[in-house]
Design a protein around this motif. Structure first.
Motif, PDB file in Angstrom:
ATOM      1  N   GLU A   1       0.813  -1.214   0.000  1.00  0.00           N
ATOM      2  CA  GLU A   1       0.000   0.000   0.000  1.00  0.00           C
ATOM      3  C   GLU A   1       0.848   1.265   0.000  1.00  0.00           C
ATOM      4  N   ASN A   2       1.859   1.304   0.838  1.00  0.00           N
ATOM      5  CA  ASN A   2       2.751   2.459   0.911  1.00  0.00           C
ATOM      6  C   ASN A   2       4.074   2.118   0.237  1.00  0.00           C
ATOM      7  N   ALA A   3       4.097   2.182  -1.100  1.00  0.00           N
ATOM      8  CA  ALA A   3       5.302   1.841  -1.854  1.00  0.00           C
ATOM      9  C   ALA A   3       6.428   2.809  -1.506  1.00  0.00           C
ATOM     10  N   THR A   4       7.594   2.252  -1.212  1.00  0.00           N
ATOM     11  CA  THR A   4       8.772   3.038  -0.876  1.00  0.00           C
ATOM     12  C   THR A   4       9.805   2.884  -1.979  1.00  0.00           C
ATOM     13  N   ALA A   5      10.413   4.004  -2.382  1.00  0.00           N
ATOM     14  CA  ALA A   5      11.465   3.960  -3.394  1.00  0.00           C
ATOM     15  C   ALA A   5      12.732   3.360  -2.789  1.00  0.00           C
ATOM     16  N   VAL A   6      13.405   2.525  -3.583  1.00  0.00           N
ATOM     17  CA  VAL A   6      14.677   1.923  -3.187  1.00  0.00           C
ATOM     18  C   VAL A   6      15.654   2.143  -4.335  1.00  0.00           C
ATOM     19  N   ALA A   7      16.751   2.856  -4.070  1.00  0.00           N
ATOM     20  CA  ALA A   7      17.765   3.121  -5.093  1.00  0.00           C
ATOM     21  C   ALA A   7      19.027   2.343  -4.756  1.00  0.00           C
ATOM     22  N   ARG A   8      19.585   1.700  -5.761  1.00  0.00           N
ATOM     23  CA  ARG A   8      20.858   1.002  -5.607  1.00  0.00           C
ATOM     24  C   ARG A   8      21.850   1.605  -6.588  1.00  0.00           C
ATOM     25  N   TYR A   9      23.051   1.884  -6.089  1.00  0.00           N
ATOM     26  CA  TYR A   9      24.102   2.365  -6.967  1.00  0.00           C
ATOM     27  C   TYR A   9      25.450   1.938  -6.415  1.00  0.00           C
ATOM     28  N   THR A  10      26.452   1.994  -7.289  1.00  0.00           N
ATOM     29  CA  THR A  10      27.806   1.603  -6.903  1.00  0.00           C
ATOM     30  C   THR A  10      28.723   2.817  -7.013  1.00  0.00           C
ATOM     31  N   LEU A  11      29.519   3.026  -5.975  1.00  0.00           N
ATOM     32  CA  LEU A  11      30.500   4.105  -5.958  1.00  0.00           C
ATOM     33  C   LEU A  11      31.892   3.540  -6.202  1.00  0.00           C
ATOM     34  N   ALA A  12      32.621   4.176  -7.100  1.00  0.00           N
ATOM     35  CA  ALA A  12      34.034   3.866  -7.297  1.00  0.00           C
ATOM     36  C   ALA A  12      34.809   4.816  -6.385  1.00  0.00           C
ATOM     37  N   VAL A  13      35.412   4.262  -5.342  1.00  0.00           N
ATOM     38  CA  VAL A  13      36.125   5.051  -4.347  1.00  0.00           C
ATOM     39  C   VAL A  13      37.620   4.801  -4.517  1.00  0.00           C
ATOM     40  N   ASP A  14      38.353   5.873  -4.840  1.00  0.00           N
ATOM     41  CA  ASP A  14      39.804   5.743  -5.044  1.00  0.00           C
ATOM     42  C   ASP A  14      40.497   5.323  -3.763  1.00  0.00           C
TER      43      ASP A  14
END
Length: 153
Positions: A22-35
């Protein structure tokens, strides 16, 4: 205490999904390239760290984050596991995002990604460098060679 601070570049655009219910929540996935701070021969010079953001943070990432953008993330490490289709147990480690923000101006980001024609002109050797006007995003460009005049290092 479980606290992580990372600065790196997005390896690709964030992947956005919405939870079911009922209460859809956004979920974001991403990858960081950390030097990495120090380099050794034959080793990677960056670590690729998975991040997951929820709710408004996920919606912000969907709207503003793009591949190559330099960001700062604070959050916590979360580990987990699941069994894949082959019946093997897979262990996961992600950074659950608590805060995320831009680490460079829009103009600098465009210059680094090759999308813009931003160039900081070099000052004449005898001339004192002056900060340029705001780029349009509220940030002022600070020229090279002015470090000794700043109140911090």
């Amino acid at each position: 205490m479980n606290k992580v601070i990372l600065m790196g570049r997005l390896t690709r655009d964030p992947e956005i999904r919405y939870s079911a219910g009922e209460n859809a929540t956004a979920v974001a996935r991403y990858t960081l390239a950390v030097d990495r701070r120090f380099r050794r021969d034959g080793e990677n010079t960056a670590d690729f760290i998975g991040c997951v953001a929820f709710g408004r943070s996920a919606e912000f990432a969907e709207k503003y984050f793009r591949q190559g953008l330099k960001i700062v993330v604070t959050g916590r490490i979360q580990t987990g596991s699941y069994t894949n289709r082959d019946g093997q147990k897979v262990y996961t480690t992600d950074v659950v995002v608590e805060d995320q923000e831009f680490a460079e101006s829009k103009a600098a980001s465009m210059a680094n990604s090759g999308e813009g024609a931003y160039h900081q002109p070099a000052a004449a050797p005898s001339a004192r460098p002056e900060p340029s006007a705001a780029v349009g995003d509220g940030f002022m460009n600070i020229p090279d060679g002015i470090d000794e005049e700043l109140p911090f290092n």
